[in-house]
Design a protein around this motif. Sequence first.
Motif, PDB file in Angstrom:
ATOM      1  N   UNK A 519       0.824  -1.208   0.000  1.00  0.00           N
ATOM      2  CA  UNK A 519       0.000   0.000   0.000  1.00  0.00           C
ATOM      3  C   UNK A 519       0.859   1.259   0.000  1.00  0.00           C
ATOM      4  N   UNK A 520       2.010   1.187   0.680  1.00  0.00           N
ATOM      5  CA  UNK A 520       2.839   2.383   0.827  1.00  0.00           C
ATOM      6  C   UNK A 520       3.470   2.839  -0.485  1.00  0.00           C
ATOM      7  N   UNK A 525      -4.981   6.333  -6.804  1.00  0.00           N
ATOM      8  CA  UNK A 525      -6.078   5.705  -7.548  1.00  0.00           C
ATOM      9  C   UNK A 525      -5.887   4.207  -7.766  1.00  0.00           C
ATOM     10  N   UNK A 526      -4.712   3.665  -7.358  1.00  0.00           N
ATOM     11  CA  UNK A 526      -4.496   2.228  -7.493  1.00  0.00           C
ATOM     12  C   UNK A 526      -5.250   1.496  -6.387  1.00  0.00           C
ATOM     13  N   UNK A 527      -5.647   0.254  -6.641  1.00  0.00           N
ATOM     14  CA  UNK A 527      -6.393  -0.524  -5.646  1.00  0.00           C
ATOM     15  C   UNK A 527      -5.694  -1.852  -5.397  1.00  0.00           C
ATOM     16  N   UNK A 528      -5.386  -2.115  -4.117  1.00  0.00           N
ATOM     17  CA  UNK A 528      -4.796  -3.380  -3.702  1.00  0.00           C
ATOM     18  C   UNK A 528      -5.883  -4.217  -3.040  1.00  0.00           C
ATOM     19  N   UNK A 529      -5.971  -5.490  -3.432  1.00  0.00           N
ATOM     20  CA  UNK A 529      -6.967  -6.373  -2.825  1.00  0.00           C
ATOM     21  C   UNK A 529      -6.394  -7.748  -2.552  1.00  0.00           C
ATOM     22  N   UNK A 530      -6.931  -8.397  -1.506  1.00  0.00           N
ATOM     23  CA  UNK A 530      -6.559  -9.782  -1.198  1.00  0.00           C
ATOM     24  C   UNK A 530      -7.709 -10.671  -1.645  1.00  0.00           C
ATOM     25  N   UNK A 531      -7.394 -11.640  -2.507  1.00  0.00           N
ATOM     26  CA  UNK A 531      -8.467 -12.446  -3.092  1.00  0.00           C
ATOM     27  C   UNK A 531      -8.396 -13.907  -2.665  1.00  0.00           C
ATOM     28  N   UNK A 532      -7.585 -14.199  -1.657  1.00  0.00           N
ATOM     29  CA  UNK A 532      -7.564 -15.554  -1.128  1.00  0.00           C
ATOM     30  C   UNK A 532      -6.186 -15.960  -0.653  1.00  0.00           C
ATOM     31  N   UNK A 533      -6.114 -16.522   0.589  1.00  0.00           N
ATOM     32  CA  UNK A 533      -4.835 -17.011   1.102  1.00  0.00           C
ATOM     33  C   UNK A 533      -3.755 -15.963   1.044  1.00  0.00           C
TER      34      UNK A 533
END
Length: 615
Positions: A519-520, A525-533
């Motif tokens: 994230x840092x 406008x960028x998006x970080x996501x966790x989609x599993x494990x």
Amino acid sequence: MPGESPALAGFGSGPDAKQFDRLIEQAERGDLIFSNPQEVREVVRRLEALRPRDDLRRALRLRGFRCDYEDLGPPAAGLAFARAGIAEAVRLGDAGGRIRFGLCEANYIDGSGQTAQSLATVEAALALARKHPEPRLLAQSLIHRGNLRSLLGQQAAALSDFLEAQRTYRNAGLNNEAEAGLGDIAAAYRRMGDHDKAAEYLRQSQAFAERLGDAGLVSVALLQTAFLHEDRGRYDEALDYLRRAAQTAAEHGLEYDVAAAHLAMASSWVKKGDFGAAEAALATARNGFDRVGDRSNEGMLQFLEGSILAGRGDDAQALDHYDRAARAYDANANLRYQVDLYAARALSHEAQGDYRAAMDDLKLERTGRRKLSDEARTQQSLLLQYQFDTARRDLENARLQAERRSQQQRLKAVERAARWQLVALISTGLLVVLLLVLFLRQLRSTRRINRLALTDALTGVANRRRVEIAAEQAVEQARVAREPLAVLTFDLDCFKRINDGHGHAGGDRVLVRVARACESVLRQNDLLGRIGGEEFIVLLPNTSTDAALLVAERLRDSVHRLDLSDVAPDLGVTISLGLAMLRAEDDGVHGVIDRADAALYRAKEAGRNRVAMEV
């Protein structure tokens, strides 16, 4: 009689229809608490003595009581007993008996590992119960269906059944039986992800069970509380509750509950990384289920066996057990368990170097979690609608009752009409205030559920659902504005070794630190996501290929330079990344993600800790 239960002291030992009815009613109503199977057998013997010899209907009711409360052996024996009871009830025209034995049959079908098939049997019994005058049979049928629906992931429908059963019990004055259903409501809320609501109901359930002295209910409440702690990652607290549940069940001869507690212990030990303790608990659980002839937990037994083997590095043997678990899960289409299995099996395939099979399992997991997310939102919406409709109906009933009381009072005392008009106005005002309070509570609950539904609970970044929504919006914006859209997928290299070496708690801390580091270095406008494990995704709107490669390198470098010495000395972590760009022929975002995943696997095959472009 010497040595008899004090609860039976007021009953005779010879045929007496009235005493038979009084005793079986007390037992079915919950006035008699059975602390162990011996006490059930003692009541059965006394009922058999009280039953008039030529009374076929009371004989059938006693058989129905045995089907509900007595251990009849393996599922096949229980099924035969229940089906013989159904045939006799049909012959005698006993609708109540058909309902009791139908529910018993469903219970043994479920015990043989066929949850989905059991539901159809319960539906048939419930249809009969809605036409029967005895409210207890209707409530019991609703609870049976609710439990099966909850196991199959239909939480809103399950809660609807549980709450209708509670109202049915309370309207009939069966308050103890209504309180006994609190644990079922808690389990449904827990499976829906509303942990606060589940904890509230579990506290009430355990307090009621302890006040009543019902060992079975106490054991179940402790077990559900342990599940809640495990869902929250509090494995030590979960194990404390599971030990208490196992001890309570063992002291009262509740063999199934003992086995269930040890099965749950094995799950918590696996997540803590203590595979020796997990293996011992799993062996105890399997022996217990074998003794009672239960097959409903075979999928979980195989899954945990595979997890233990994988934790010890024997991924080849683990895959064999995972495949057996898959067959058991597939039989009941239990998606909650299936997605966990896909994730674990993908790690073992990766450890074996079979990246293609690992990617196939990850795709199954992603699709499954997407379905679970959609189903969760649907269940939450259905539940909110049900709660609002129920509140509105209750308010309408209260309003009608208030009006009726007001009219009666006006007829009795015309001279005080003005006073009662004021009372009616105040009552109406209070009802309006109550409706407003309920609406505000629903609004707060909706907002909280929406926040939970879009945020990953561990890392605080976007979860799969939020990523999918944002991705579709980004695709639409990119096409309207004719701007490029880049997608990065990445996961932690050899993350299984971190979990195995430092436990799941250590692995969770590493995931949080990786998410913060990434994230840092991302733009606003960028998006970080966790989609599993340990799998993450990054959406890069209005970003060219060259710029996206620079972002990917910044992410890789920021993770590579992480100082994790507070987690474990000399611990380091790297990530492999795959990059893909939106193409004109792409139908939505899923094709871009799949190409990024393929690139990610090429990065792994090339040695990890690097970025790979789509072909």
